[in-house]
Design a protein around this motif. Structure first.
Motif, PDB file in Angstrom:
ATOM      1  N   GLY A  29      91.959  17.036   7.625  1.00 39.91           N
ATOM      2  CA  GLY A  29      91.644  17.184   9.044  1.00 39.91           C
ATOM      3  C   GLY A  29      91.508  15.849   9.746  1.00 39.91           C
ATOM      4  N   SER A  30      90.849  14.894   9.104  1.00 43.22           N
ATOM      5  CA  SER A  30      90.658  13.577   9.716  1.00 43.22           C
ATOM      6  C   SER A  30      91.990  12.867   9.911  1.00 43.22           C
ATOM      7  CB  SER A  30      89.729  12.726   8.847  1.00 43.22           C
ATOM      8  OG  SER A  30      88.440  13.297   8.779  1.00 43.22           O
ATOM      9  N   TRP A  31      92.851  12.926   8.903  1.00 42.64           N
ATOM     10  CA  TRP A  31      94.169  12.300   9.026  1.00 42.64           C
ATOM     11  C   TRP A  31      94.954  12.927  10.177  1.00 42.64           C
ATOM     12  CZ3 TRP A  31      99.209  14.116   8.606  1.00 42.64           C
ATOM     13  CH2 TRP A  31     100.203  13.146   8.553  1.00 42.64           C
ATOM     14  N   SER A  32      94.946  14.252  10.245  1.00 48.01           N
ATOM     15  CA  SER A  32      95.696  14.944  11.293  1.00 48.01           C
ATOM     16  C   SER A  32      95.116  14.661  12.676  1.00 48.01           C
ATOM     17  CB  SER A  32      95.678  16.459  11.037  1.00 48.01           C
ATOM     18  OG  SER A  32      96.245  16.772   9.794  1.00 48.01           O
ATOM     19  N   ALA A  33      93.783  14.669  12.784  1.00 47.89           N
ATOM     20  CA  ALA A  33      93.148  14.420  14.078  1.00 47.89           C
ATOM     21  C   ALA A  33      93.440  13.002  14.566  1.00 47.89           C
ATOM     22  CB  ALA A  33      91.641  14.651  13.970  1.00 47.89           C
ATOM     23  N   SER A  35      87.588  25.226   7.278  1.00 48.01           N
ATOM     24  CA  SER A  35      88.505  24.895   8.376  1.00 48.01           C
ATOM     25  C   SER A  35      87.783  24.990   9.717  1.00 48.01           C
ATOM     26  CB  SER A  35      89.720  25.823   8.364  1.00 48.01           C
ATOM     27  OG  SER A  35      89.349  27.166   8.599  1.00 48.01           O
ATOM     28  N   ARG A  36      86.886  25.962   9.847  1.00 43.42           N
ATOM     29  CA  ARG A  36      86.150  26.104  11.106  1.00 43.42           C
ATOM     30  C   ARG A  36      85.037  25.078  11.224  1.00 43.42           C
ATOM     31  NH1 ARG A  36      88.924  30.106   9.928  1.00 43.42           N
ATOM     32  NH2 ARG A  36      89.863  31.476  11.500  1.00 43.42           N
ATOM     33  N   TRP A  37      84.475  24.670  10.097  1.00 48.87           N
ATOM     34  CA  TRP A  37      83.524  23.549  10.183  1.00 48.87           C
ATOM     35  C   TRP A  37      84.241  22.315  10.716  1.00 48.87           C
ATOM     36  CZ3 TRP A  37      84.151  18.862   7.669  1.00 48.87           C
ATOM     37  CH2 TRP A  37      83.178  17.907   8.013  1.00 48.87           C
ATOM     38  N   PHE A  38      85.466  22.069  10.247  1.00 52.30           N
ATOM     39  CA  PHE A  38      86.142  20.858  10.700  1.00 52.30           C
ATOM     40  C   PHE A  38      86.466  20.922  12.189  1.00 52.30           C
ATOM     41  CE2 PHE A  38      89.375  17.796  11.575  1.00 52.30           C
ATOM     42  CZ  PHE A  38      88.889  16.676  10.909  1.00 52.30           C
ATOM     43  N   MET A  39      86.711  22.094  12.723  1.00 47.11           N
ATOM     44  CA  MET A  39      86.923  22.200  14.167  1.00 47.11           C
ATOM     45  C   MET A  39      85.714  21.637  14.925  1.00 47.11           C
ATOM     46  SD  MET A  39      88.588  26.025  14.458  1.00 47.11           S
ATOM     47  CE  MET A  39      88.553  26.041  16.230  1.00 47.11           C
ATOM     48  N   VAL A  40      84.523  21.963  14.460  1.00 45.02           N
ATOM     49  CA  VAL A  40      83.300  21.447  15.091  1.00 45.02           C
ATOM     50  C   VAL A  40      83.234  19.932  14.927  1.00 45.02           C
ATOM     51  CG1 VAL A  40      80.794  21.641  15.212  1.00 45.02           C
ATOM     52  CG2 VAL A  40      82.158  23.619  14.521  1.00 45.02           C
ATOM     53  N   HIS A  41      83.540  19.458  13.728  1.00 49.06           N
ATOM     54  CA  HIS A  41      83.539  18.017  13.469  1.00 49.06           C
ATOM     55  C   HIS A  41      84.539  17.291  14.377  1.00 49.06           C
ATOM     56  CE1 HIS A  41      83.241  14.258  11.296  1.00 49.06           C
ATOM     57  NE2 HIS A  41      84.539  14.273  11.040  1.00 49.06           N
TER      58      HIS A  41
END
Length: 269
Positions: A228-232, A149-155
């Motif tokens: 994460g991509s869908w939500s972002a 989840s924290r990796w995706f924050m960086v992404h």
């Protein structure tokens, strides 16, 4: 303290309540460099939660143990990401124009939608943890959701625009991040996942089969990226980009999705 250690200390100070005592000059460059260590912060949070889970399940029945595990999980972040989850819910669920949504999210007060979203999120997380505990799931697997989840924050910081441009905490400190910044964080997340895989047979894998464990290591990163991509994308379509609050919301949402994936793997695969 060299620049690498400063970035590491900054990541822990910003994302957690671990007692990292270091006087740092929080420049935008330091904030950006610190993101490569976000998965490591997630692993540290997951490790403490794992130890707490082992103790709680030894002393208590599964339901109170699950609630205490969740309380510990939230306390280790100081509620930082939950605050972002609530502010994001208040803004997006107001169904107002973009500028009004952003103004609502800046308000330090929590509205009805934020409270409702927080209660439902915590209930879901607690029941997922309970389901994993009652199914003989190894607490070690709690390491994985906070890492990815924290990796995706960086992404997300590197892949979607800032809704407020260079304004706000996120805009001032993380604006200008590039895809390579998120790629730098990937090896750390992969290595930490591999460490969990190595430790699993040493510490006991409970009722998990090796097929289920392997699926977990493969599916959790993919689920983090997909959810994460869908939500972002959805948030960006409504807000014109992402904010510091939405990064916290993404973290909370992805952690919950990854717990859900673990439950599905355990009970259905």
């Amino acid at each position: 303290m060299n620049k690498g250690m400063q970035a590491l200390a900054a990541a822990f100070q910003f994302l957690s309540r671990f007692p990292v005592k270091a006087e740092l000059d929080y420049t935008p460059e330091l904030f950006r460099k610190s993101t490569r260590y976000y998965p490591l912060v997630g692993a540290a949070i997951g490790a403490v939660v794992w130890c707490g889970a082992a103790a709680a399940t030894y002393l208590l029945p599964p339901l109170p143990a699950a609630v205490l595990i969740l309380a510990l999980w939230a306390a280790l972040t100081g509620g930082l990401h939950l605050d972002g989850w609530m502010d994001t819910a208040d803004g997006l669920l107001s169904y107002r124009p973009r500028e009004q949504m952003l103004e609502i999210m800046k308000d330090s007060r929590v509205g009805a939608m934020g409270v409702l979203a927080c209660v439902l999120l915590l209930l879901l997380k607690a029941t997922l943890i309970y389901s994993l505990l009652t199914g003989g799931w190894p607490p070690l697997m709690l390491l994985l959701p906070p890492i990815w989840s924290r990796w995706f924050m960086v992404h997300a910081m590197a892949s979607w625009p800032m809704a407020r441009g260079k304004e706000g905490l996120a805009g001032k400190n993380f604006n200008g991040m590039e895809k390579r910044d998120s790629l730098v964080a990937v090896p750390g997340a992969v290595i930490l996942t591999a460490v969990a895989a190595i430790l699993l047979p040493l510490l006991g894998k409970g009722d998990f089969t090796w097929a289920q464990a392997t699926l977990s290591w493969i599916l959790l990163p993919l689920a983090a990226w997909a959810a994460g991509s869908w939500s972002a994308r959805r948030m960006t379509s409504k807000l014109g980009g992402l904010t510091g609050d939405t990064y916290g919301a993404l973290n909370e949402g992805i952690e919950t999705v990854l717990l859900l994936v673990l439950v599905i793997i355990q009970y259905r695969l």
